[in-house]
Design a protein around this motif. Structure first.
Motif, mmCIF file in Angstrom:
data_model
loop_
_atom_site.group_PDB
_atom_site.id
_atom_site.type_symbol
_atom_site.label_atom_id
_atom_site.label_comp_id
_atom_site.label_asym_id
_atom_site.label_seq_id
_atom_site.Cartn_x
_atom_site.Cartn_y
_atom_site.Cartn_z
ATOM 1 N N UNK A 183 0.806 -1.225 -0.001
ATOM 2 C CA UNK A 183 -0.100 0.195 -0.091
ATOM 3 C C UNK A 183 0.767 1.354 0.262
ATOM 4 N N UNK A 184 2.110 1.242 0.751
ATOM 5 C CA UNK A 184 2.882 2.429 0.683
ATOM 6 C C UNK A 184 3.233 2.730 -0.625
ATOM 7 N N UNK A 208 6.963 -7.765 1.946
ATOM 8 C CA UNK A 208 7.233 -6.557 3.139
ATOM 9 C C UNK A 208 6.042 -6.531 3.714
ATOM 10 N N UNK A 209 6.007 -6.418 4.971
ATOM 11 C CA UNK A 209 5.050 -6.066 5.808
ATOM 12 C C UNK A 209 4.354 -4.578 5.692
ATOM 13 N N UNK A 210 3.271 -4.293 5.876
ATOM 14 C CA UNK A 210 2.858 -3.113 6.005
ATOM 15 C C UNK A 210 3.221 -2.541 7.549
ATOM 16 N N UNK A 211 3.903 -1.549 7.644
ATOM 17 C CA UNK A 211 4.447 -1.350 9.116
ATOM 18 C C UNK A 211 3.828 0.255 9.501
ATOM 19 N N UNK A 238 2.558 10.091 11.154
ATOM 20 C CA UNK A 238 2.419 8.704 11.258
ATOM 21 C C UNK A 238 1.516 8.101 10.090
ATOM 22 N N UNK A 239 1.986 6.817 9.682
ATOM 23 C CA UNK A 239 1.432 6.112 8.581
ATOM 24 C C UNK A 239 1.300 4.832 8.834
ATOM 25 N N UNK A 240 -0.163 4.401 9.274
ATOM 26 C CA UNK A 240 -0.323 2.865 9.704
ATOM 27 C C UNK A 240 0.193 2.000 8.742
ATOM 28 N N UNK A 241 0.133 2.221 7.647
ATOM 29 C CA UNK A 241 0.469 1.381 6.357
ATOM 30 C C UNK A 241 1.764 1.993 5.622
ATOM 31 N N UNK A 242 2.830 2.318 6.266
ATOM 32 C CA UNK A 242 4.002 2.469 5.886
ATOM 33 C C UNK A 242 4.750 1.482 5.372
ATOM 34 N N UNK A 243 6.143 1.560 5.083
ATOM 35 C CA UNK A 243 6.966 0.653 4.491
ATOM 36 C C UNK A 243 7.883 0.215 5.575
ATOM 37 N N UNK A 244 8.232 -0.973 5.560
ATOM 38 C CA UNK A 244 9.232 -1.259 6.871
ATOM 39 C C UNK A 244 10.420 -0.912 6.682
ATOM 40 N N UNK A 245 11.187 -0.234 7.881
ATOM 41 C CA UNK A 245 12.521 0.160 7.955
ATOM 42 C C UNK A 245 12.830 1.365 7.410
ATOM 43 N N UNK A 246 11.882 2.083 6.702
ATOM 44 C CA UNK A 246 11.856 3.430 6.599
ATOM 45 C C UNK A 246 12.285 4.439 7.490
ATOM 46 N N UNK A 292 16.969 5.383 -0.243
ATOM 47 C CA UNK A 292 16.719 6.263 -1.215
ATOM 48 C C UNK A 292 15.054 6.358 -1.069
ATOM 49 N N UNK A 293 14.489 5.417 -0.663
ATOM 50 C CA UNK A 293 13.086 5.726 -0.539
ATOM 51 C C UNK A 293 12.643 6.801 0.724
ATOM 52 N N UNK A 294 13.421 6.525 1.760
ATOM 53 C CA UNK A 294 13.104 7.267 2.777
ATOM 54 C C UNK A 294 13.738 8.691 2.476
ATOM 55 N N UNK A 295 14.825 9.234 1.543
ATOM 56 C CA UNK A 295 14.921 10.298 1.237
ATOM 57 C C UNK A 295 14.000 10.981 0.575
ATOM 58 N N UNK A 296 13.452 10.002 -0.383
ATOM 59 C CA UNK A 296 12.250 10.639 -1.355
ATOM 60 C C UNK A 296 10.998 11.072 -0.276
ATOM 61 N N UNK A 297 10.943 10.033 0.610
ATOM 62 C CA UNK A 297 9.852 10.513 1.662
ATOM 63 C C UNK A 297 9.937 11.722 2.342
ATOM 64 N N UNK A 298 11.292 11.737 2.737
ATOM 65 C CA UNK A 298 11.752 12.986 3.689
ATOM 66 C C UNK A 298 11.516 14.251 2.547
#
Length: 330
Positions: A183-184, A208-211, A238-246, A292-298
């Motif tokens: 979902x993320x 990958x789990x929804x995190x 907060x995102x209840x359906x985020x990506x793990x380890x972000x 890289x996904x974390x940087x894009x999210x940031x």
């Protein structure tokens, strides 16, 4: 001290001792910030900075909002964006010490975030974040009143302590998805950069789990209480359906950018290494993609917070995202 240049601190204190004590609530990270903190605190204590008076009429309305949940608590410090004010964060205490934290916003974007934070705090397992004391309409905007969490901020280490790593893992859900169905990722795809496909390929060999994702997982938002429990504040993203380890990757990225002032290439390399130390089961390619996904999210959250895509901090994030990918197989 936060590196956010759009913030200022106001202390509402009656004497030198109070001003000195209350100014300690804003931690400093990095050599430059720590070097600046002592003279700033001295200047605050000795009242070397300009003073402002409170609008008594508006303050009486705020006082009513506070007294319903925390009778007798008084404001001692305010963190606010500079003009135009987008939000306020007020620390409240009584004779026994800090009691509550009031967040207030007026513009649509920040009101939406405060409402999201209130919903998140109500849904989280007990003990992860502060307890909501009251929320609702206030003055021309929205107020969120929570308990004050007293504790020590965690130390600044790229590879976070195990207690921090385990905290982020506690938010993971039981349901996993293939990368294309996560979902993320699905929310990300409509206007994603061209590089996204390559990152997804690196993540396609497992599910990958929804995190649950804190969204601003940094040392200055993490507190260890007197009984040794780690708790987090500032759940606006907060995102209840985020990506793990972000959250893990974001933690390392923020330290690289805001504390160590690393170049984008160094920050990418260091963050990938730190993420693999925190999550050993990740391959190098997977860790590289998640950073890289974390940087894009940031980058996207900073835009939502009012930063223009072409300012120095945003250019740094985009340069990191566009760093050439090394060939990695492990």
């Amino acid at each position: 001290m936060s590196s956010n240049v759009n913030r200022k601190i106001v202390l509402i204190s009656e004497n030198v001792k109070q001003r000195w004590r209350h100014s300690a609530r804003f931690p400093a990270y990095g050599r430059r910030a720590k070097g600046l903190l002592l003279p700033i605190r001295l200047g605050i204590a000795l009242r070397c900075f300009p003073c402002s008076r409170i609008d008594e009429g508006r303050y009486s309305l705020v006082r009513g909002f506070i007294d319903e949940a925390v009778p007798g608590a008084r404001p001692v410090s305010v963190a606010t964006s500079r003009q135009p004010v987008k939000r306020l964060v007020v620390i409240l205490e009584d004779d026994l010490g800090p009691r509550a934290c009031l967040k207030y916003a007026e513009d649509v974007a920040h009101v939406s975030r405060l409402k999201a934070e209130a919903a998140a705090l109500h849904s989280l397992p007990k003990g992860l974040g502060p307890r909501v004391l009251k929320s609702g309409e206030l003055l021309d905007g929205y107020g969120l009143l929570t308990e004050f969490i007293e504790g020590e901020h965690v130390g600044v280490r790229l590879a976070a302590d195990q207690k921090v790593v385990d905290f982020a893992r506690r938010l993971m859900g039981p349901v996993s998805f293939d990368i294309d169905d996560h979902p993320w990722i699905r929310k990300l795809e409509p206007d994603a950069p061209e590089d996204l496909h390559g990152w997804l390929v690196a993540l396609s060999d497992r599910s990958w789990p929804a995190s649950g994702q804190h969204g601003d997982f940094v040392p200055w938002n993490l507190l260890v209480t007197r009984d040794g429990v780690l708790r987090a504040i500032d759940w606006e993203f907060y995102d209840p359906l985020g990506f793990p380890y972000l959250d893990h990757a974001y933690y390392a990225l923020r330290i690289c950018q805001s504390v160590h002032r690393n170049s984008p290439s160094d920050a990418l390399r260091k963050s990938v290494s730190a993420l693999r130390l925190m999550v050993p089961e990740l391959t190098m390619r997977q860790a590289d993609a998640i950073v890289r996904l974390a940087a894009l999210d940031f980058f996207r959250k900073a835009v939502a917070d009012g930063q223009t895509p072409d300012n120095a901090a945003q250019r740094w994030r985009m340069e990191l995202i566009r760093q050439p990918a090394a060939v990695r197989t492990k």
